[in-house]
Scaffold this motif. Structure first.
Motif, mmCIF file in Angstrom:
data_model
loop_
_atom_site.group_PDB
_atom_site.id
_atom_site.type_symbol
_atom_site.label_atom_id
_atom_site.label_comp_id
_atom_site.label_asym_id
_atom_site.label_seq_id
_atom_site.Cartn_x
_atom_site.Cartn_y
_atom_site.Cartn_z
ATOM 1 N N ILE A 1 -5.518 6.318 1.445
ATOM 2 C CA ILE A 1 -4.086 6.197 1.722
ATOM 3 C C ILE A 1 -3.422 7.493 1.309
ATOM 4 O O ILE A 1 -3.568 7.953 0.176
ATOM 5 C CB ILE A 1 -3.475 5.006 0.959
ATOM 6 N N MET B 1 -3.074 5.932 6.635
ATOM 7 C CA MET B 1 -4.404 5.609 6.125
ATOM 8 C C MET B 1 -5.431 6.332 6.995
ATOM 9 O O MET B 1 -5.276 6.427 8.213
ATOM 10 C CB MET B 1 -4.632 4.100 6.164
ATOM 11 N N LEU C 1 0.808 -1.212 0.000
ATOM 12 C CA LEU C 1 0.000 0.000 0.000
ATOM 13 C C LEU C 1 0.845 1.269 0.000
ATOM 14 O O LEU C 1 0.428 2.308 -0.495
ATOM 15 C CB LEU C 1 -0.939 0.019 1.205
ATOM 16 N N THR C 2 2.039 1.221 0.577
ATOM 17 C CA THR C 2 2.890 2.411 0.627
ATOM 18 C C THR C 2 3.763 2.563 -0.601
ATOM 19 O O THR C 2 4.556 3.496 -0.683
ATOM 20 C CB THR C 2 3.790 2.364 1.877
ATOM 21 N N LEU D 1 -11.724 4.217 2.958
ATOM 22 C CA LEU D 1 -10.357 4.337 3.479
ATOM 23 C C LEU D 1 -9.479 5.003 2.434
ATOM 24 O O LEU D 1 -9.482 4.621 1.261
ATOM 25 C CB LEU D 1 -9.802 2.973 3.860
#
Length: 517
Positions: A75, A56, A46-47, A73
């Motif tokens: 990011i 997040m 996700l990063t 959600l």
């Protein structure tokens, strides 16, 4: 609007793995894939492979719908440089929001994806308000980004004020106290408990409104009408009545107007305008007719019943005497409830009444009512059954007990007790009744004002009261009181006390009780 909840940090290489199959799994026959599994790190995925600071956060609102929905959600990578069209997290007055990044020649715009939050095309070309500043070099600089015209105008006014202070060597803006310092001085200066509690509540709520906008350390010269309107908006959301809100705003205005008294070095401070709400004044009948007053006094002054204790009986009777004295004098119940025996000036044959309204209390305004016979009788009995240094109750202030007794008397007499219902009765109506009776008799405005203590406005420049006109006016009230007492139990007792002297009050009381003086 689209707000954000507390962020949750995402750390790459967290070593919190799950298993991921490296081969496709058909949706048919079962297949052994244990040998085809490998470790998979969601945080690293996700990063983007290891960007520190990525976090997040959860969305709250609908301004970005079509792309970001409520409870989604999000990011956020703070290390990236945004470009036009990117969705960014922006901080505005201490709170965070998600919008579309749109730089322009005069700064930048934060655009909502939801069309219902787009600015009205008729409102103007720009989405924010601003003002121009002429620099010493002759060039012009534009300052924009204000949410409303009022905020832009107040900011421009503060710039002009700062320039004027600098030009004439007036008070430096940094020497102005903080708003919270002024409010604290105001609260400490109030001596009356009820007013102190009310002022503390109102001013602290306004401080909370400023703190929510990141203006905790605002100085009084930076305070604007728009800031005060934050208090109005909050109280309106709490469904507070407009009349109540206006009373609270008067506390704010009075506090700001007293700034120079608390801080002498800011004598050139001009308080911002406080905007009050328009309230339609009700026009209900405020006259207590003698028939209704007689029925109420019949209940309040009736003899002691078997189920009543002596304490309750005396309390009820004192309420009746106070009710009758209000009708005779036309004074406010709050003024009569605080009467003491020393306020009865027998040598001068007058009753000393001290004003209890805020403006009267500050100036300690006193007026003198002629000590006519009916007033002497009422006070004689009230003193004989008093419970403290005050004549009518123990505390010298109006309590719920007095109003409950008037309400019970109205119920027994079949009279509506209410401030809001047309034709309803409240004790303060006796003041309106007395004023009306005096004015209907042809008494001039100046004399009526001298008797009742009401505001003279400009009429007192043209009329002058004298003793003859005052006694003629109060004789009308005396006749009204006697009419109310006719055929009630109080009439007989007051007749018995007719010759009583104020210096012999104790003997009158002991004679009534049957004990020896």
């Amino acid at each position: 609007m689209l707000k954000l909840t507390e962020p949750v940090p995402l750390r790459p290489h967290s070593k919190n793995y799950c298993l991921l199959a490296t081969v496709a799994v058909p949706a048919g026959d079962a297949r052994d894939i244990e040998s085809e599994l490998e470790e998979f790190d969601f945080n690293e995925y996700l990063t983007g492979g290891g960007s520190d600071g990525t976090f997040m956060i959860r969305a709250d609102g609908d301004s970005m719908e079509v792309e970001i929905f409520h409870d989604d959600l999000i990011i956020v990578n703070p290390n990236l440089q945004p470009v036009r069209g990117n969705k960014v997290v922006a901080s505005i007055n201490g709170s965070y929001t998600v919008k579309i990044f749109s730089p322009c020649r005069n700064g930048l715009h934060l655009v909502a994806a939801n069309k219902k939050y787009h600015p009205d095309s008729k409102a103007g070309k720009f989405w924010s308000w601003g003002f121009d500043i002429r620099l010493e070099s002759g060039k012009r600089r534009r300052e924009n980004g204000f949410a409303s015209r009022a905020l832009a105008e107040s900011a421009a006014a503060r710039v002009k004020l700062a320039e004027k202070n600098k030009r004439f060597e007036l008070t430096d803006w940094k020497s102005f106290p903080l708003v919270r310092e002024l409010f604290q001085k105001r609260i400490e200066s109030v001596s009356e408990h009820a007013e102190k509690v009310r002022s503390e509540r109102v001013l602290n709520v306004l401080l909370d409104c400023l703190a929510e906008k990141g203006l905790k350390d605002l100085r009084i010269n930076e305070l604007t009408t728009a800031h005060i309107n934050l208090y109005t908006e909050r109280r309106q959301r709490e469904n507070v009545k407009d009349e109540t809100l206006n009373r609270e705003l008067r506390i704010v205005r009075a506090t700001l107007n007293q700034a120079a008294n608390f801080f002498p070095n800011v004598e050139n401070f001009v308080a911002p305008k406080v905007r009050f709400l328009k309230v339609d004044k009700s026009r209900r009948e405020r006259i207590v007719h003698s028939v209704g007053a007689k029925a109420i006094l019949f209940y309040l002054l009736k003899p002691q019943t078997e189920e009543e204790s002596e304490k309750i009986y005396f309390s009820r009777r004192r309420a009746g005497l106070l009710f009758l004295l209000s009708a005779v004098t036309g004074a406010r119940p709050g003024e009569l409830i605080s009467l003491k025996e020393e306020d009865i000036l027998t040598d001068l044959k007058v009753l000393k009444i001290t004003g209890k309204k805020t403006r009267f209390r500050t100036a300690k305004t006193v007026r003198y009512f002629p000590l006519i016979e009916i007033v002497r009788r009422i006070l004689t009995e009230a003193i004989s059954i008093r419970a403290s240094k005050f004549i009518f109750n123990q505390r010298g202030t109006l309590t719920a007990t007095y109003y409950d007794q008037i309400k019970a008397a109205c119920a027994a007499a079949g009279i509506v007790y209410s401030r809001k219902i047309a034709g309803g009765l409240i004790p303060y109506d006796l003041r309106h009744t007395a004023t009306t009776l005096i004015m209907q008799s042809g008494t001039d405005f100046e004399t009526a004002a001298s008797v009742t203590g009401q505001s003279r406005h400009t009429l007192w420049y043209y009329t002058h009261a004298n003793n003859e006109s005052i006694y003629r006016a109060v004789s009308i009230l005396e006749n009204f009181a006697y009419d109310c007492l006719e055929k009630t139990s109080a009439d007989k007792l007051l007749v018995e006390n007719k010759e009583a002297d104020f210096e012999k009050v104790d003997s009158v009381w002991t004679k009534k009780k049957g004990a020896k003086p």
